[in-house]
Design an enzyme around this catalytic site. Structure first.
Site, PDB file in Angstrom:
ATOM      1  N   SER A  25       0.632  -1.323  -0.416  1.00  0.00           N
ATOM      2  CA  SER A  25      -0.236   0.204   0.286  1.00  0.00           C
ATOM      3  C   SER A  25       0.662   1.266  -0.246  1.00  0.00           C
ATOM      4  CB  SER A  25      -0.774   0.148   1.656  1.00  0.00           C
ATOM      5  OG  SER A  25      -1.966   1.436   1.425  1.00  0.00           O
ATOM      6  N   TYR A  47      -3.132  -1.704  10.174  1.00  0.00           N
ATOM      7  CA  TYR A  47      -2.693  -1.263   8.313  1.00  0.00           C
ATOM      8  C   TYR A  47      -1.596  -1.279   8.251  1.00  0.00           C
ATOM      9  CZ  TYR A  47      -4.178  -0.860   3.673  1.00  0.00           C
ATOM     10  OH  TYR A  47      -4.232  -1.250   2.287  1.00  0.00           O
TER      11      TYR A  47
END
Length: 269
Positions: free
Chosen positions: A142, A155
């Site tokens: 990401s 995350y």
């Protein structure tokens, strides 16, 4: 370097029921790949399969946190497709909230899906991938595997871990028939922010504000992200930055590794 021809390959995609996974399934199908689609949601999975519309597509209801389910999947893929050329570890979840607000269970759940899931998928399928003339493992990290914004401890940690794991794999498998591609999508217009969980004590108003804040940056169409990812696979790229935001912030992080986030906050304001 010659291209990795996608036509005639078999690709397994986790998280194929929506967002980037769904768009990538369509893009790889368009480029000639047979597909093994996996997702925890049967309804979303069947929707993707129907959209793809290929006879050489199989569907597999899968929770990547389920060790036994992952361990049994290679035999199902072998029985249906005869082998595997591309493994795409795309399934992921998010949990908003500061670290001291997240329960241990909430934090661990994100790590279990986003990091341990890809690790066990690679462990399960590496023997099969090594049996192909040439194969690739594609891990979806990401933008938050490049920068570390407040409120994204679980995350971001999971995506940094996946990035590190991918880099180690690439070095260990150098010279073999299996290559690694790690993907860093920026703000892709998926349901990741809408589906994110929040700490039990978070008020509905706070959750709504946070979702709205992050959804403002989710602008890149999944179809465009999928084209970039597929082209990165075809070009055998080790790392693929998806979107101008990912490219810009990757450069900013390298130029100012300690202070870059204060600059990011100014840009966000």
């Amino acid at each position: 370097m010659t291209r990795f021809d996608l036509n005639g390959r078999t690709a397994l995609i986790t998280g194929a029921g929506s967002g980037i996974g769904q768009a990538l399934a369509k893009e790889l199908s368009r480029r000639g790949c047979a597909l093994a689609l996996a997702d925890i949601r049967p309804d979303r999975l069947e929707e993707t399969a129907a959209d793809v519309g290929r006879a050489d597509t199989s569907t597999h209801v899968l929770d990547v946190a389920d060790r036994d389910a992952v361990a049994s999947l290679p035999q199902k893929i072998a029985d249906r497709h005869g082998g595997l050329d591309i493994l795409v570890n795309n399934a992921g979840i998010a949990a908003g909230g500061r670290f001291d607000e997240l329960s241990e269970a909430e934090f661990d759940r994100v790590m279990e899906i986003n990091f341990n899931g890809p690790v066990r998928m690679v462990r399960a399928f590496l023997p099969m991938l090594k049996g192909a003339a040439e194969a690739r493992i594609v891990n979806l990290s990401s933008l938050y595997g490049l920068i570390s914004p407040p409120g994204q401890s679980a995350y971001s940690a999971s995506k940094f871990a996946l990035r590190g794991f991918s880099n180690v794999l690439a070095n260990e498998l150098a010279g073999s028939s299996v290559g690694i591609t790690v993907i860093h999508p920026g703000g892709v217009a998926t349901n990741i922010a809408k589906d994110a969980s929040y700490p039990e004590g978070a008020t509905p108003d706070r959750v709504a504000r946070n979702r709205e804040k992050f959804e403002r940056f989710l602008r890149l169409p999944p179809e465009e992200a999928a084209r970039t990812i597929a082209e990165g696979i075809a070009r055998r790229k080790r790392r693929v930055l998806v979107g101008n935001d990912s490219k810009m912030l990757s450069l900013l992080e390298r130029l100012a590794p300690v202070t870059h986030y204060s600059l990011v906050e100014r840009l966000m304001r």
